[in-house]
Design a protein around this motif. Structure first.
Motif, PDB file in Angstrom:
ATOM      1  N   LEU A  72       0.825  -1.199   0.000  1.00 51.07           N
ATOM      2  CA  LEU A  72       0.000   0.000   0.000  1.00 51.07           C
ATOM      3  C   LEU A  72       0.860   1.250   0.000  1.00 51.07           C
ATOM      4  O   LEU A  72       0.621   2.188  -0.785  1.00 51.07           O
ATOM      5  N   ASP A  73       1.871   1.300   0.860  1.00 53.09           N
ATOM      6  CA  ASP A  73       2.721   2.487   0.917  1.00 53.09           C
ATOM      7  C   ASP A  73       3.463   2.692  -0.401  1.00 53.09           C
ATOM      8  O   ASP A  73       3.622   3.833  -0.866  1.00 53.09           O
ATOM      9  N   GLU A  74       3.894   1.588  -1.014  1.00 52.98           N
ATOM     10  CA  GLU A  74       4.604   1.690  -2.296  1.00 52.98           C
ATOM     11  C   GLU A  74       3.683   2.244  -3.385  1.00 52.98           C
ATOM     12  O   GLU A  74       4.067   3.135  -4.148  1.00 52.98           O
ATOM     13  N   LEU A  75       2.465   1.701  -3.450  1.00 50.02           N
ATOM     14  CA  LEU A  75       1.523   2.183  -4.462  1.00 50.02           C
ATOM     15  C   LEU A  75       1.136   3.636  -4.201  1.00 50.02           C
ATOM     16  O   LEU A  75       0.996   4.437  -5.145  1.00 50.02           O
ATOM     17  N   ALA A  76       0.945   3.984  -2.930  1.00 48.83           N
ATOM     18  CA  ALA A  76       0.565   5.352  -2.602  1.00 48.83           C
ATOM     19  C   ALA A  76       1.657   6.335  -3.021  1.00 48.83           C
ATOM     20  O   ALA A  76       1.369   7.396  -3.594  1.00 48.83           O
ATOM     21  N   SER A  77       2.910   5.994  -2.763  1.00 44.10           N
ATOM     22  CA  SER A  77       4.007   6.882  -3.149  1.00 44.10           C
ATOM     23  C   SER A  77       4.151   6.962  -4.661  1.00 44.10           C
ATOM     24  O   SER A  77       4.422   8.029  -5.220  1.00 44.10           O
ATOM     25  N   ARG A  78       3.956   5.830  -5.323  1.00 41.11           N
ATOM     26  CA  ARG A  78       4.124   5.792  -6.779  1.00 41.11           C
ATOM     27  C   ARG A  78       3.046   6.607  -7.493  1.00 41.11           C
ATOM     28  O   ARG A  78       3.344   7.331  -8.452  1.00 41.11           O
ATOM     29  N   PHE A  79       1.801   6.493  -7.044  1.00 38.44           N
ATOM     30  CA  PHE A  79       0.696   7.106  -7.775  1.00 38.44           C
ATOM     31  C   PHE A  79       0.156   8.379  -7.114  1.00 38.44           C
ATOM     32  O   PHE A  79      -0.852   8.919  -7.584  1.00 38.44           O
ATOM     33  N   ALA A  80       0.807   8.856  -6.067  1.00 36.02           N
ATOM     34  CA  ALA A  80       0.344  10.084  -5.421  1.00 36.02           C
ATOM     35  C   ALA A  80       0.241  11.195  -6.467  1.00 36.02           C
ATOM     36  O   ALA A  80       1.232  11.546  -7.111  1.00 36.02           O
ATOM     37  N   PRO A  81      -0.938  11.762  -6.672  1.00 39.95           N
ATOM     38  CA  PRO A  81      -1.132  12.669  -7.808  1.00 39.95           C
ATOM     39  C   PRO A  81      -0.542  14.054  -7.571  1.00 39.95           C
ATOM     40  O   PRO A  81      -0.355  14.492  -6.431  1.00 39.95           O
TER      41      PRO A  81
END
Length: 758
Positions: A72-81
């Motif tokens: 979750l943290d990885e996806l959040a950092s990657r796709f944070a708009p």
């Protein structure tokens, strides 16, 4: 405006905390959450709503569970708009927790505290306080499909037909965990009635970009090469920013992807209204000491109310980029080059907010004007927003996929997403939407001055209200109105626009029709208030039961057509010349000639012009013959005046038999002036014969009426001959108008001949 968290599918509607407005169950007894949940899977204008689908539940998508924390943290950092805001934006994403209080053992965020506290902090720091974006993630069971959600909170929402305490917007990023590729972006729009802004198969290496609408924070996507501009349709080498399906019902709307988008970025003016509470501007409230007029949307974009102007505003600024928000742990060169200022925001998991039970605040309100003879306005209401973690889409983000083509595509790729036709791209056969294009009525150069109209593109966006739903729907793409999920049955649809007289009509949504077009052939022309005249109709003192009313302009054609229940009122442009057609319960037709006075000539209350009243409407042959006599006499007088003005009024075309039995006289010899005189005599003969037909009908003489109507047709044929010869001697506008009126008169004579009622 409230995002779909507050009013979209499967969650509380605008102002999700319903404790102040009666709960989620409407008067029909249908559970609103169930209905809105079903709406969520449908999309586009033709694939929207659920009243005809027979479905009474949400799509049977797979259950979801939490994501691994590291994933979750990885996806959040990657796709944070990266978020781009208008230069006039007052309310940026912030953390609501500083404004939370304990009430009756629950943690709540109070609207007054958040609104005032936000501006107090902003003024003290000179920069947006506590810039924050929250995130949540889920994974569908036994599936590689996961979704990371980005939730943005703002302290207030100011729009034209909607304003409220608190605001939540969301971006859903659907990701395949096996490939790591994003599958779909879904950015929240205004309401369940307008599909979200969605993009299928985005570039895996690109950071999502959100363009936030000024004041309302409705979010659209930017995926093309211009970071801060919305592109509805791909052109000039640029990708479209949405891949929503297009409307395929109304010819003028073909090829337009149905999503709210970003009007001021598409060249459309959009005025904002000053929020009021308890009858005064909200910044005057004593509990908001830190809020001033300057705290709201800039006054250059603001009007006092929709009816505060005499004409639509044409000088409102379009969108300009101001501040951009990016994830604090990541650089964004495009934002640095594009925005005036770049702010780094903190990324915080929504789990840290879930102890907040509600976002509170008293109800705010607005009014929509309705041009009825008795009722002047219908009130709408707006409450506050709900909490995201209590909404079904928080656990099942697929409920927020509002374009049917996108849901169907996800269902093809993943078994976790239900392949249910009631919610996918094939849902058009059983779902209900109302669509129209709102235009503006203006005078045409083809007509005599003040006697004919044309319709052109709207200069501002408008707002549509359907009586079955208190939430107003904004138009987009220069006047396109789409209301999804309108229940089967009869409805009143009302359109308001800044500086324009309101339009209101009755329409019927049928279960077996996927799309209902409002207006006439899908077009609703509005009239600037300074040019508006109200035409009122009532059968209270009549012997007929009027069930339908229509209005046609000589040049613009039919501009209004609505079912009525005995009375009606329509605003028309004072620069037009009209035929009002009424129908009764037996489908008999009557017609009346309506010619408004020039704008402001009689000092009335309706746009400066007093109302025109039809108090004793009639149907049948007498009414229609009388109409033909009126329109022929009107035209004869104008032709005679034109001849006199040109000095040719004493000419003689040698045709002394135009008012006799119709046998040829002297033809149209003698040049244009004689031809004009011949035209006037032919019109006078038509007046005489139409009046005789009306007399016979009122006497109950059916055979005599029909004979006289035949004579009227003969005279109309003679008018057409004379007009062809007289065109060079007439002003072009009058020649055009005469031709239009001849067509109208011919049609009304045929209706009179076919009438069962004298």
């Amino acid at each position: 405006m409230t995002d779909r968290a507050a009013s979209g599918a499967g969650r509380p509607e605008s102002g999700g905390d319903r404790s102040e407005s009666g709960g989620d169950r409407p008067a029909s007894g249908v559970d609103r959450r169930t209905v809105l949940g079903a709406l969520a899977g449908a999309g586009s204008a033709a694939v929207a709503g659920c009243s005809g689908s027979g479905s009474d539940s949400m799509p049977s998508d797979a259950e979801t569970g939490g994501l691994n924390p590291d994933t979750l943290d990885e996806l959040a950092s990657r796709f944070a708009p990266t978020l781009y805001f208008d230069s006039a934006e007052p309310w940026f994403p912030t953390d609501p927790r500083p404004y939370a209080v304990e009430e009756d053992g629950e943690t709540v965020v109070d609207g007054f505290a958040a609104f005032d506290g936000y501006h107090e902090r902003y003024d003290e720091a000179g920069e947006p306080p506590n810039p924050t974006v929250f995130y949540n993630g889920v994974r569908y069971e036994d599936s590689p499909l996961a979704v990371v959600q980005f939730w943005m909170y703002s302290a207030f929402d100011q729009f034209t037909a909607n304003f409220h305490w608190h605001d939540w917007e969301v971006l859903h990023v659907f990701v395949d965990l096996d490939t790591g590729d994003p599958q779909l972006f879904v950015a929240s729009s205004h309401s369940r009635s307008v599909p979200n802004n969605e993009f299928l198969d985005p570039n895996p290496d690109a950071v999502p970009r959100i363009l936030s609408e000024l004041g309302s924070h409705s979010s659209t996507l930017s995926v093309n090469e211009i970071p801060d501009r919305f592109q509805r349709v791909g052109e000039e080498g640029l990708l479209a920013d949405i891949t929503n399906t297009t409307i395929d019902t109304v010819e003028d709307l073909l090829g337009i992807p149905i999503a709210y988008g970003l009007p001021r970025d598409e060249g459309a003016r959009l005025p904002f209204v000053v929020p009021e509470f308890e009858g005064a501007p909200i910044y005057e409230h004593p509990d908001l000491p830190s809020v001033t007029a300057e705290s709201l949307v800039d006054g250059a974009l603001t009007i006092r109310s929709l009816d505060a102007l005499r004409s639509p505003p044409t000088d409102l600024p379009l969108r300009e980029t101001g501040i951009a928000f990016r994830h604090a742990d990541r650089e964004d060169a495009a934002a640095d080059e594009t925005a005036e200022e770049v702010v780094g925001y903190e990324l915080v998991e929504t789990a840290e907010l879930e102890e907040i039970s509600s976002f509170t605040g008293p109800q705010l309100s607005f009014e929509f004007a309705v041009p009825e003879a008795v009722e002047d306005a219908v009130a709408g209401h707006i409450t506050t927003t709900g909490v995201p973690w209590d909404q079904p889409r928080y656990e099942n983000p697929a409920l927020d996929v509002t374009a049917g083509n996108h849901r169907s595509e996800l269902a093809d790729r993943y078994e976790a997403i239900a392949a249910d036709e009631s919610f996918g791209a094939e849902a058009a056969a059983g779902l209900d939407a109302v669509v129209a294009r709102v235009t503006r009525a203006t005078e045409t150069d083809e007509a005599p001055d003040g006697e004919g109209l044309t319709t052109t593109d709207a200069v501002t966006e408008s707002f549509v209200l359907i009586e079955s739903d208190p939430e107003a729907v904004p138009t987009f793409a220069g006047g396109v109105a789409v209301a999804n999920g309108v229940p089967e049955g009869d409805h009143r649809l009302t359109v308001n626009g800044a500086g324009q007289a309101p339009h209101s009509e009755e329409l019927t949504v049928a279960a077996d029709e996927p799309v209902t077009t409002a207006g006439v052939d899908g077009e609703i022309p509005l009239v600037a208030r300074e040019n508006a005249t109200k035409v009122e109709l009532s059968d209270a003192e009549s012997d007929v039961d009027v069930t339908r009313n229509a209005i046609e302009d000589d040049f613009a054609g039919r501009i209004y057509d609505s079912a009525v229940d005995g009375s009606d009122a329509v605003y028309v442009h004072a620069g037009g010349a009209y035929t009002t057609e009424v129908r009764d319960a037996d489908d008999e037709v009557g017609a009346y000639r309506v010619n408004p006075d020039p704008p402001g000539s009689n000092g009335g209350d309706d746009g400066g012009n007093g109302p025109i009243r039809i108090d004793r409407p009639e149907t049948g042959a007498a009414s229609l013959a009388g109409y033909v006599a009126d329109v022929a006499e009107e035209t004869r007088a104008e032709v005679a005046a034109a001849a006199a003005e040109s000095g040719d009024g004493d000419g003689d075309d040698g045709d002394s038999d135009d008012d006799g039995d119709g046998s040829p006289g002297g033809g149209a010899g003698g040049g244009p002036s004689n031809a004009v005189n011949g035209l006037e005599r032919a019109l006078a003969a038509a007046v005489d014969q139409a009046e005789r037909a009306e007399e016979r009908a009122r006497e109950g003489d059916g055979e005599g009426t029909n004979r006289q109507l035949e004579n009227v047709l003969d005279r109309i044929a003679r008018i057409e001959e004379r007009l062809a010869a007289a065109r060079d001697g007439l002003p072009p506008g009058l020649a055009n108008a005469t031709g239009k009126r001849v067509e109208q008169a011919t049609r009304r004579v045929e209706q009179a001949r076919n009438a069962e009622k004298l």
